[in-house]
Structures are given as structure tokens and as C-alpha cells.
Design a protein around this motif. Sequence first.
Motif, PDB file in Angstrom:
ATOM      1  N   ILE A  51      25.191 -15.010   6.043  1.00 50.09           N
ATOM      2  CA  ILE A  51      23.812 -15.458   5.699  1.00 50.09           C
ATOM      3  C   ILE A  51      22.898 -14.159   5.397  1.00 50.09           C
ATOM      4  N   THR A  52      22.369 -14.166   4.194  1.00 51.62           N
ATOM      5  CA  THR A  52      21.588 -13.070   3.848  1.00 51.62           C
ATOM      6  C   THR A  52      20.431 -12.793   4.392  1.00 51.62           C
ATOM      7  N   HIS A  53      20.253 -11.679   4.883  1.00 50.80           N
ATOM      8  CA  HIS A  53      18.998 -11.277   5.565  1.00 50.80           C
ATOM      9  C   HIS A  53      18.177 -10.211   4.679  1.00 50.80           C
ATOM     10  N   TYR A  54      17.268 -10.614   4.251  1.00 45.05           N
ATOM     11  CA  TYR A  54      16.600  -9.740   3.226  1.00 45.05           C
ATOM     12  C   TYR A  54      15.661  -8.667   3.873  1.00 45.05           C
ATOM     13  N   ASN A  55      15.866  -7.443   3.327  1.00 44.23           N
ATOM     14  CA  ASN A  55      15.124  -6.384   3.878  1.00 44.23           C
ATOM     15  C   ASN A  55      14.044  -6.087   2.753  1.00 44.23           C
ATOM     16  N   ILE A  56      12.870  -6.402   2.879  1.00 46.63           N
ATOM     17  CA  ILE A  56      11.822  -6.289   1.542  1.00 46.63           C
ATOM     18  C   ILE A  56      11.263  -5.162   1.705  1.00 46.63           C
ATOM     19  N   VAL A  57      11.328  -3.997   0.701  1.00 50.27           N
ATOM     20  CA  VAL A  57      10.775  -2.792   0.594  1.00 50.27           C
ATOM     21  C   VAL A  57       9.609  -2.889  -0.400  1.00 50.27           C
ATOM     22  N   ALA A  58       8.301  -2.092  -0.101  1.00 51.15           N
ATOM     23  CA  ALA A  58       7.418  -1.819  -0.943  1.00 51.15           C
ATOM     24  C   ALA A  58       7.814  -0.692  -1.935  1.00 51.15           C
ATOM     25  N   ASP A  59       8.212  -1.093  -3.076  1.00 56.11           N
ATOM     26  CA  ASP A  59       8.430   0.303  -4.090  1.00 56.11           C
ATOM     27  C   ASP A  59       7.183   0.777  -4.481  1.00 56.11           C
ATOM     28  N   LYS A  60       7.332   1.998  -5.280  1.00 58.51           N
ATOM     29  CA  LYS A  60       6.394   3.075  -5.935  1.00 58.51           C
ATOM     30  C   LYS A  60       5.468   1.968  -6.336  1.00 58.51           C
ATOM     31  N   LYS A  61       5.939   1.150  -7.538  1.00 54.78           N
ATOM     32  CA  LYS A  61       5.060   0.413  -8.282  1.00 54.78           C
ATOM     33  C   LYS A  61       4.098  -0.523  -7.511  1.00 54.78           C
ATOM     34  N   MET A  62       4.574  -1.230  -6.435  1.00 56.01           N
ATOM     35  CA  MET A  62       3.690  -1.988  -5.590  1.00 56.01           C
ATOM     36  C   MET A  62       2.450  -1.165  -5.065  1.00 56.01           C
ATOM     37  N   ILE A  63       2.992  -0.146  -4.473  1.00 57.70           N
ATOM     38  CA  ILE A  63       1.946   0.801  -3.584  1.00 57.70           C
ATOM     39  C   ILE A  63       0.882   1.222  -4.873  1.00 57.70           C
ATOM     40  N   ASP A  64       1.543   1.654  -6.201  1.00 58.71           N
ATOM     41  CA  ASP A  64       0.549   2.084  -7.191  1.00 58.71           C
ATOM     42  C   ASP A  64      -0.435   1.127  -7.239  1.00 58.71           C
ATOM     43  N   ASP A  65      -0.173  -0.118  -7.527  1.00 54.69           N
ATOM     44  CA  ASP A  65      -0.820  -1.314  -7.825  1.00 54.69           C
ATOM     45  C   ASP A  65      -2.019  -1.677  -6.692  1.00 54.69           C
ATOM     46  N   GLN A  66      -1.448  -1.520  -5.483  1.00 50.68           N
ATOM     47  CA  GLN A  66      -2.293  -1.771  -4.520  1.00 50.68           C
ATOM     48  C   GLN A  66      -3.409  -0.668  -4.335  1.00 50.68           C
ATOM     49  N   VAL A  67      -3.102   0.656  -4.428  1.00 52.37           N
ATOM     50  CA  VAL A  67      -3.982   1.849  -4.475  1.00 52.37           C
ATOM     51  C   VAL A  67      -5.156   1.497  -5.472  1.00 52.37           C
ATOM     52  N   LEU A  68      -4.655   0.911  -6.718  1.00 44.96           N
ATOM     53  CA  LEU A  68      -5.527   0.817  -7.888  1.00 44.96           C
ATOM     54  C   LEU A  68      -6.396  -0.484  -7.453  1.00 44.96           C
ATOM     55  N   ARG A  69      -5.911  -1.400  -6.844  1.00 40.27           N
ATOM     56  CA  ARG A  69      -6.774  -2.716  -6.455  1.00 40.27           C
ATOM     57  C   ARG A  69      -8.095  -2.043  -5.301  1.00 40.27           C
ATOM     58  N   ILE A  70      -7.621  -1.193  -4.438  1.00 38.28           N
ATOM     59  CA  ILE A  70      -8.322  -0.770  -3.667  1.00 38.28           C
ATOM     60  C   ILE A  70      -9.403  -0.027  -4.227  1.00 38.28           C
ATOM     61  N   ARG A  71      -9.011   0.775  -5.181  1.00 34.09           N
ATOM     62  CA  ARG A  71      -9.971   1.799  -5.833  1.00 34.09           C
ATOM     63  C   ARG A  71     -11.036   0.915  -6.547  1.00 34.09           C
ATOM     64  N   LYS A  72     -10.391  -0.190  -7.256  1.00 36.86           N
ATOM     65  CA  LYS A  72     -11.528  -1.240  -7.999  1.00 36.86           C
ATOM     66  C   LYS A  72     -12.485  -1.823  -6.993  1.00 36.86           C
ATOM     67  N   GLN A  73     -11.853  -2.351  -6.027  1.00 35.65           N
ATOM     68  CA  GLN A  73     -12.729  -3.326  -5.078  1.00 35.65           C
ATOM     69  C   GLN A  73     -13.707  -2.489  -4.470  1.00 35.65           C
ATOM     70  N   TYR A  74     -13.481  -1.097  -4.440  1.00 39.71           N
ATOM     71  CA  TYR A  74     -14.532  -0.307  -3.568  1.00 39.71           C
ATOM     72  C   TYR A  74     -15.244   0.654  -4.491  1.00 39.71           C
ATOM     73  N   GLY A  75     -14.914   0.382  -6.019  1.00 39.00           N
ATOM     74  CA  GLY A  75     -15.573   1.179  -6.935  1.00 39.00           C
ATOM     75  C   GLY A  75     -17.020   0.623  -7.070  1.00 39.00           C
ATOM     76  N   LYS A  76     -17.601   1.171  -8.260  1.00 35.80           N
ATOM     77  CA  LYS A  76     -18.987   0.783  -8.613  1.00 35.80           C
ATOM     78  C   LYS A  76     -19.053   0.442 -10.012  1.00 35.80           C
ATOM     79  N   LEU A  77     -19.842  -0.577 -10.398  1.00 33.56           N
ATOM     80  CA  LEU A  77     -20.051  -0.945 -11.548  1.00 33.56           C
ATOM     81  C   LEU A  77     -20.919  -0.503 -12.278  1.00 33.56           C
ATOM     82  N   VAL A  78     -20.407  -0.042 -13.505  1.00 31.76           N
ATOM     83  CA  VAL A  78     -21.142   0.522 -14.619  1.00 31.76           C
ATOM     84  C   VAL A  78     -21.533  -0.512 -15.822  1.00 31.76           C
ATOM     85  N   SER A  79     -22.706  -0.685 -15.957  1.00 32.28           N
ATOM     86  CA  SER A  79     -23.253  -1.241 -17.143  1.00 32.28           C
ATOM     87  C   SER A  79     -22.718  -0.862 -18.545  1.00 32.28           C
ATOM     88  N   LYS A  80     -22.427  -1.988 -19.480  1.00 29.56           N
ATOM     89  CA  LYS A  80     -21.909  -1.410 -20.709  1.00 29.56           C
ATOM     90  C   LYS A  80     -22.577  -2.376 -21.846  1.00 29.56           C
TER      91      LYS A  80
END
Length: 440
Positions: A127-156
Motif C-alpha cells: 500500500i502506498t504511503h505518501y511522503n508529501i514535501v513542500a518544494d521550492k515553488k510552493m514555499i516561494d508562492d507562500q512567501v509571496l502570498r504572505i508579503r501581499k497579504q501584509y503589504g500596503k495598497l497603493v492607489s493607481k
Amino acid sequence: MNITKEQIDSLNAVLKVDIKKEDYHEKVEKILKDYRKNANIPGFRKGQVPIGLIRKQYGRAVLVDEVNKLLQDNLNKYLTEEKLDVLGNPLPKQQDNFNWDADDFAFEFELGLAPEFEVPLKTKKAITHYNIVADKKMIDDQVLRIRKQYGKLVSKQAVGENDEINGTFTNEQEEIDNKAVLELSKIKSKKAVTALKGKAVGDTVTLKTKGLFKEDYLLPSTLGIPRERAEDLNIEVSFTIEEINEREPAELNQELFDKLFGEGNVTSEKDMREKIKADSEAQFQQQSDQKLLNDVTERLIETTSFDLPTEFLKKWMQTTGEKPLSAEEANDEFERTEKGLRYQLIEGKLITEHGLEIQFDELKEFAKGFIRSQMAQYGQVNPKEEDLDNIAGRVLGNQEEVKRLSEQLMSQKLLQLYKEKANLKTKEVNYDQFIKEVYG
């Protein structure tokens, strides 16, 4: 009183219960005398009603009640003492010539017996037991989401590639009139993106609802309509732009680290990435474990062969619910529940054979861990041990909660057993690969 067992076959038996007058007479008479002391019957003073009249009015009901109590108590005692592993409950057999006016009574009860079987934890096919790893792309995306979430809005002044647009969606015929925030990064339709780019505050753009978003769940909330109504909705809506903002990502500094992870717990971007990786993989572990638990359960049901007292169980199902079932309804109910019943028997066998038990102290610690994780979701990352003890005490005072937590803890114990004893093969995947393999 005498109880004997007649074995019909390996899965069915009949209990014969003989009750003599001396088994119930004294108790019935005492109850009737107590009735006489308190009876209020016109024409008689309290406590002076003839016992014959009391016996005539109440004797049959008291006799039936006391005999049934004797049956229940002694049947349970017999099953326990004889260590009979029964399925369902004993079913009384129909007795057409039964006479409550007799002194002695004979009853018969059908029993459905649990089968004898072995559980092959070491199945031939791994029976397959999956070992799910957080790869670099996922971590990069999460860091970007956090930065946007806590960033500031600039009017355009005009809409750009990754802007957030505040505006109002309207369609008079469909009675749509809803203010919403539209993020270009979440729009799937290339035509919609092209139509919006370069537009300014006050401009109105016509958009098609079909295929508008990358994720279907966004459409009902954006248009302010129920989810059912949004399914397969293919209309044009007008979107009037009221505000355009670009979200400027937050800097990765100590202020942000402290806000996210608590003061001093993370001190660099490297630490942050390691924390994100560890937290993500802990969540993935839960999904992987649940998948393994489901897969082992299915495999054990497939590979563990045994018969059930099917006809008895169907008959029992006809009488055990809130309302009686027809034979056809009981047959359908058995087909729906057979798989679950088989796993209950398999699980019970594993628990007994491997000595899996739940002690109160470990249940309390398990409850505290559950409470701790819930408190962390609301920003209480370091609760006092005294507070955890008090809350756990209140939780474990509720029998429904005790049952629920006990089942979860036993599932963990079974999961650990499977990891140690079952035939498993580990497969390392990232989260996207896991979703694709498991859900298609």
C-alpha cells in the motif's frame, strides 16, 4: 431460572430461557402490596382496597414488567459470563401459544454470533504511503502570498497586470447589483483581462461570467448570488470601476516575522522559509495519514474473508430502528452498512489482538493537544498549562466529546500499528503530485 444455548451453526444460536413462578412471584406480590397502600379507588379508603381488586387491575402489567426485567438482566449476565461475542441484540422468537396466565414461562431468543477470522496486516500487494514535501515553488508562492497579504495598497490611475479593482457588478435582468473586489491574478478569461487593462476609475467594462475565474467558487461571492444560481451561469455583466489599487508586498523584516510567528521565533528569511516548510509538511502529513488510513481500511476489508449471520442481521435491522422496516428495506439497509460492519469487526479484532487501549491520562493529553491547536488559530500560541487542564476537564465531562476524542485517538493508534506492521511502500511527492494521483 434456567438458560441454555442451542448452537444452530457457527454464526447462529438460540437461547432458551425457562422462568419459574418462584423467580418472580415474591417481587410481583411486593409491588402489588405497595400499590394497595397508595391506591385511590372510589368506594374504598386509602390502603383498604382489596388485594384481589389490585391484582385484577394491575397484576398482568406488573407481571409482564417484572418478567421482562428478569429476562433483560439475566440475558446480559449470561452473554457476559459465557463470553459470547454477539452481533446486534438477542431477538425474541414468536410464540403463538404463549400464555401469561401460566405459572411458568419459556422464552426463546435468536442470536447472531460474530465470526472467527484472522486479519492479514501484511497484505501481498504493498500500500502506498505518501511522503508529501513542500518544494521550492510552493514555499516561494507562500512567501509571496504572505508579503501581499501584509503589504500596503497603493492607489493607481489605470488598471495594471496584478491590480485589485474595487467596483460594482450589475445586470438588471438577473437582478445583480453587487460591490466586489476583482483581482486580475484570479481571472481566467484572457478577453476579460485585456478588456480591464488600462481602464480608469469611472469606466465600465462588459464581462462574460462563463469561465471568468480560475476558481469557480469566486463567481457567486463576486456577483452576490447563491452558489446554485452561479453554476453554469452564462451571461454578460457590467463592471463599473470605482477604485484601482496595487498591493505593494511587505518587506521581509523582523516586524513581519514577529507578527507572523511570535516575537523572536523567526529572525531571517531563511528561518521563515524553514518554518513554512515545516508547518506545510505537518499539514500534509495529516492528509497523507488520512489517505493511508483509508487505503489500509479498504485493503483489509478486501482481503479479510469471513461470513456474517446475514439473515439474522436483516431480521434484527427490521426491529432495531425508530420505525420498523419491511424485509426489502432491511435488505437495502444491510447492503448499505455491510462494509462498515465488516470493518468494525476487523478493527475490533486488531484492537484486541494488539492490546490497543486508551488510558484516561493519554486521552486528557490528546484533548489538550486538540485545544492547544484550536487556541493557536486565534493567536494564543503559548497557553498556560493550568488553563489547558481546566478546559480539558470541562471537555471530558461531556460524554459525546469523550466518545469523539476516543475514536480519534484510537484511529491514531491504529494508524501507528499500520505503519509498523502493514506492507507499505513510501512514495515522495509534492502537493500537486499528491492531489493529481489521489483525486485525478
